[in-house]
Scaffold this motif. Structure first.
Motif: not given
Length: 453
Positions: A250-251, A275-278, A368-370
């Motif tokens: 993600t940003a 951000g996050y790694t998903l 929010g919108d991810v």
């Protein structure tokens, strides 16, 4: 994708090679594969005083070693892996300190999240068996899980949590480790495929590369999804397949979730860039090819168990290790499959990317919108008992194989690299490797699957 640190990701073979060591006539140790395990093997061999070279067909870390989740975990591992994973965590901390923090190693904790009592029972069973091995894991109830993650609206009834588990930043960490290995005396040559092994009087005495032959006192094969193809050329068959796994970044988002977690549907962990790694959890895709057909009976117990969400996809794309058109035999002076596919870079599953982002947003509405920064996929080398192959190859004395990491390779990589370097020198590995022996597929042993946690 161009993140703030200036790295381009995913890596591809159009990037200029960073490592272009001259091919010597002879070395003490030749390492096939420039992923995390191959690079760490070279690093520890160099520290032991060996003249060592890593031969990488494409670019360092261009395949699964840069495309994984970045977890450095002990939690949920096969019991035979736990002592090695604990060693790996200490090595990661030491290596990160040597690299002045550039590997992005940080203790964040890992949580396996339960949707029902059955999940919790599985976690409890693993913990009962693993606790005597020194894990820090504990069971959390629903309130404790919500407090840990801040996911007040999530359906999780509890968790298995390991506070000492860590994360790193794969596409930064492995190239940094390669630079460290070179600084400590190892040679690395990118864009140099190994076409085959040199075998004289039944002994492996080196390799044949696209740039010429190389004598070596010992050889380590750490080729990931490509390992079984090279072994088959020399008459050794292992039931290794490769499956596509999708992930994304993600940003930058609010850093309200500071821990890593996974349930039966999606996984997440905080990133160094904010951000996050998903990733979709326990979901992979198998492209059908000759090896998939050949080893079907080995994988049937896993398939009928229903514990792994593997979707079959028709026909492996051209050039993939198990594509129908990929050669299984070639001459030393002919182009090999490894030169035809320098970097194995599958496209991500776009539907899973959208689904995973939506799930993360639903569980953590404060995000929010991810927004998506990048998505990618990698081919994970898997084995039918969900544990790797590590050790010597009886049919090919002088060769050590470290492959089939089943998605566990990044976190445990430094320890298996240290082990491979010691095995290549005839030293004791310091751990019981019987669970990982290559002969378990040929000596009549019953395969016992590792935990699906």
């Amino acid at each position: 994708m161009t993140p703030p640190d200036g790295f381009v990701f995913p890596f591809h073979d159009d990037l200029p090679p960073e490592h272009a060591a001259e091919l010597p006539e002879a070395v003490d140790l030749a390492v096939i594969g420039g992923g995390v395990i191959g690079i760490c093997t070279a690093l520890f061999a160099a520290r032991a005083g060996l003249r060592v070279i890593v031969l990488e067909k494409g670019r360092v870390a261009a395949e699964q070693s840069s495309r994984n989740w970045g977890w450095i975990r002990v939690q949920g591992r096969d019991l035979a892996e736990i002592p090695i994973a604990l060693e790996a965590q200490e090595l990661w901390k030491d290596l990160d300190a040597t690299c002045h923090g550039r590997l992005g190693v940080r203790q964040v904790g890992v949580s396996y999240l339960a949707r029902d009592a059955g999940d919790m029972a599985g976690f409890s069973g693993w913990l009962d068996a693993a606790r005597p091995l020194g894990v820090s894991s504990t069971l959390l109830d629903a309130d404790e899980t919500r407090t840990l993650l801040g996911a007040t609206a999530s359906p999780w009834v509890g968790a298995l949590h390991t506070p000492t588990d860590m994360k790193g930043e794969p596409w930064v960490a492995v190239p940094e480790l390669a630079r460290l290995a070179v600084a400590e005396g190892a040679l690395i040559r990118e864009g140099c495929a190994v076409r085959g092994l040199r075998v004289e009087a039944g002994q492996v005495t080196g390799v044949v590369t696209e740039s010429g032959p190389l004598r070596a006192g010992a050889v380590v094969l750490a080729g990931g999804a490509w390992s079984s193809l090279l072994l088959r050329r020399h008459g050794v068959s292992i039931p290794q397949l490769s499956v596509r796994s999708t992930a994304m970044a993600t940003a930058p988002l609010p850093q309200s979730v500071s821990s890593a977690g996974v349930d039966d549907r999606f996984a997440f962990r905080p990133r160094a860039d904010g951000g996050y790694t998903l990733a979709p959890a326990a979901y992979s895709e198998l492209f059908v090819g000759p090896d998939a057909v050949r080893h079907l009976r080995r994988y049937l117990p896993l398939a009928v168990s229903g514990e792994f969400d593997v979707r079959l996809r028709a026909l492996a794309p051209a050039g993939y290790p198990d594509a129908w058109g990929t050669p299984r035999h070639w001459a030393d002076d002919a182009q090999s499959p490894f030169e035809r596919m320098r970097v194995l870079s599958p496209a991500p599953n776009a539907a899973k990317v959208a689904e995973t982002r939506a799930r993360f947003a639903a569980h953590f509405p404060g995000m929010g919108d991810v927004p998506l920064r990048a998505s990618w996929a990698g081919m994970i080398d898997v084995m039918p008992d969900v544990v790797p192959v590590v050790g010597p190859v009886p049919e090919l004395p002088g060769l050590t194989v470290v492959t089939g990491m089943c998605g566990h390779g990044f976190g445990i990589g430094p320890a298996f690299g240290r082990i491979a370097a010691d095995l290549a020198q005839g030293r004791a590995p310091g751990h019981d490797l019987d669970r990982f022996r290559i002969t378990r597929f040929s000596d009549g042993s019953k395969l016992v699957p590792g935990p699906n946690l």
